[in-house]
Design a protein around this motif. Structure first.
Motif: not given
Length: 406
Positions: A280-301
């Motif tokens: 149910p938490i998806t009602r607050k933050w949908n998949i698109a918003a989560l994926l957009e945020a994840v892609q801003k994480i500066p991943l290590r090598t």
């Protein structure tokens, strides 16, 4: 009671200064807490007896959680009921040789897992996974070797209960009681390390913040526990993974951290309609918003983001769902862990068919995404993913027809 365990070196320095002590006393306490992992103030023998007596008289204690009960699975997994100072309890899990969750995430732990040779294929729960060989040369594996394991994973809780209310998870039925402190979170690790006589730096230990609770709804205490575990106990953050159900502000804050574990996002559905029904938490933050945020994480090598996907029979496990997952993760440095749903009483779902699991995994792999099936650990003692529910000794798991895979 004022717990010392969980305090950082600056906090201990301030505490010692308030007691009229020099800064080196803080370092002595820090070493005793995290390197020696003492259980009593009296055991901090680098301090004078006078200072130990003063700390005790003023209400200071080490404050490690107590292992109140232990359940052991046929596969070697152990589930601990951890009691805090106020009597609240959470569950912590010890998994010898892990559950394969690190595979493919680019870390040292993943390389260790991949380096092991599969010496036997074994049909477990219909053939979902392969069994790893035990190996023969254990000369370099310290106390874990004495127990017959190459490495171990500790699954840690961050809250008493959980507020996220995922419909397939037993922990959700508890609701939320309170957050754990940094000392209570990291203290679970210390208690388990002490139980198994683990030598940090010699034994291979991985940590997963995947127990009871949502770590990103207890963000500050979770992150302080990470700092304590890294700077104090000496477990590198590259050997830690934190799982979130998708707390957008937490992911955004996490992206800015200079010291952070690896991230696992519980995706569990290929579209918002299905995900909202089971999470149910998806009602607050949908998949698109989560994926957009994840892609801003500066991943290590070589670091990859893990997407956890619990397969629920005829709910999210069909080919059309796999195709949607491929579309969602296109262009993301992602790996997927498939988790065959672990049953529990009072939850109206069923496991996917083995053939459906195989097709789902095959489609993702052929679509270019590294996809693994996590081995369930401790199903027979309610220790597997989604089964933690503060089980007490009097409760007997009734999982008819469910085997405990190793």
């Amino acid at each position: 009671m004022h717990a010392l365990f969980g305090k950082t070196l600056p906090e201990l320095t301030e505490l010692m200064a308030g007691l009229g002590q020099k800064p080196y006393r803080a370092r002595q306490v820090f070493e005793a807490l995290y390197k020696q992992r003492v259980g009593l103030v009296e055991d901090v023998t680098t301090l004078s007896q006078e200072l130990r007596d003063r700390l005790t008289s003023e209400g200071f204690a080490i404050g490690l959680p107590e292992i109140a009960q232990t359940a052991k699975s046929v596969d070697g997994t152990e589930r601990y009921l951890m009691r805090m100072a106020d009597g609240e309890t959470v569950e912590t899990v010890w998994m010898p040789d892990g559950d394969g969750g690190e595979r493919g995430d680019g870390s040292e732990a993943a390389e260790e897992e991949s380096a092991e040779v599969v010496v036997a294929e074994e049909a477990v729960d219909g053939g979902y996974w392969s069994r790893r060989g035990n190996g023969r040369d254990r000369s370099n594996f310290g106390t874990l070797a004495e127990q017959g394991f190459r490495r171990a994973t500790i699954c840690i809780s961050s809250q008493v209960g959980c507020a996220v209310n995922c419909q397939f998870c037993l922990t959700a039925k508890l609701g939320i009681k309170r957050n754990l402190t940094a000392g209570e979170i990291a203290g679970q690790v210390a208690a388990v390390l002490n139980r198994h006589r683990i030598q940090i730096g010699k034994d291979r230990i991985n940590l997963v913040f995947m127990g009871m609770g949502e770590p990103f709804l207890n963000y500050e205490q979770f992150m302080q526990s990470v700092r304590v575990l890294v700077e104090g106990i000496g477990i590198p953050e590259s050997r830690m993974t934190v799982s979130t159900s998708g707390i957008l502000p937490g992911i955004e804050a996490f992206a800015k951290e200079t010291m952070r574990p690896k991230l696992a996002l519980s995706l569990n559905a290929s579209n918002d309609v299905v995900r909202e029904r089971i999470m149910p938490i998806t009602r607050k933050w949908n998949i698109a918003a989560l994926l957009e945020a994840v892609q801003k994480i500066p991943l290590r090598t070589r670091e990859w983001v893990t997407f956890e996907y619990v397969l629920l029979g005829e709910v999210n496990d069909q080919p059309e769902h796999a195709r949607e997952v491929l579309e969602l993760l296109d262009g993301i440095r992602a790996k997927v862990n498939l988790i065959v749903w672990n049953p529990g009483p009072g939850i109206d779902y069923h496991q996917p068919k083995p053939a459906d699991v195989a097709v789902f995994q095959k489609m993702l792999i052929e679509g270019g995404i590294a996809t693994y099936i996590r081995r369930p650990r401790g199903r027979d003692i309610y220790a597997a993913c989604g089964q933690l529910k503060r089980t007490v000794a009097e409760e007997k798991p009734q999982l008819v027809g469910i085997s405990a895979a190793s």
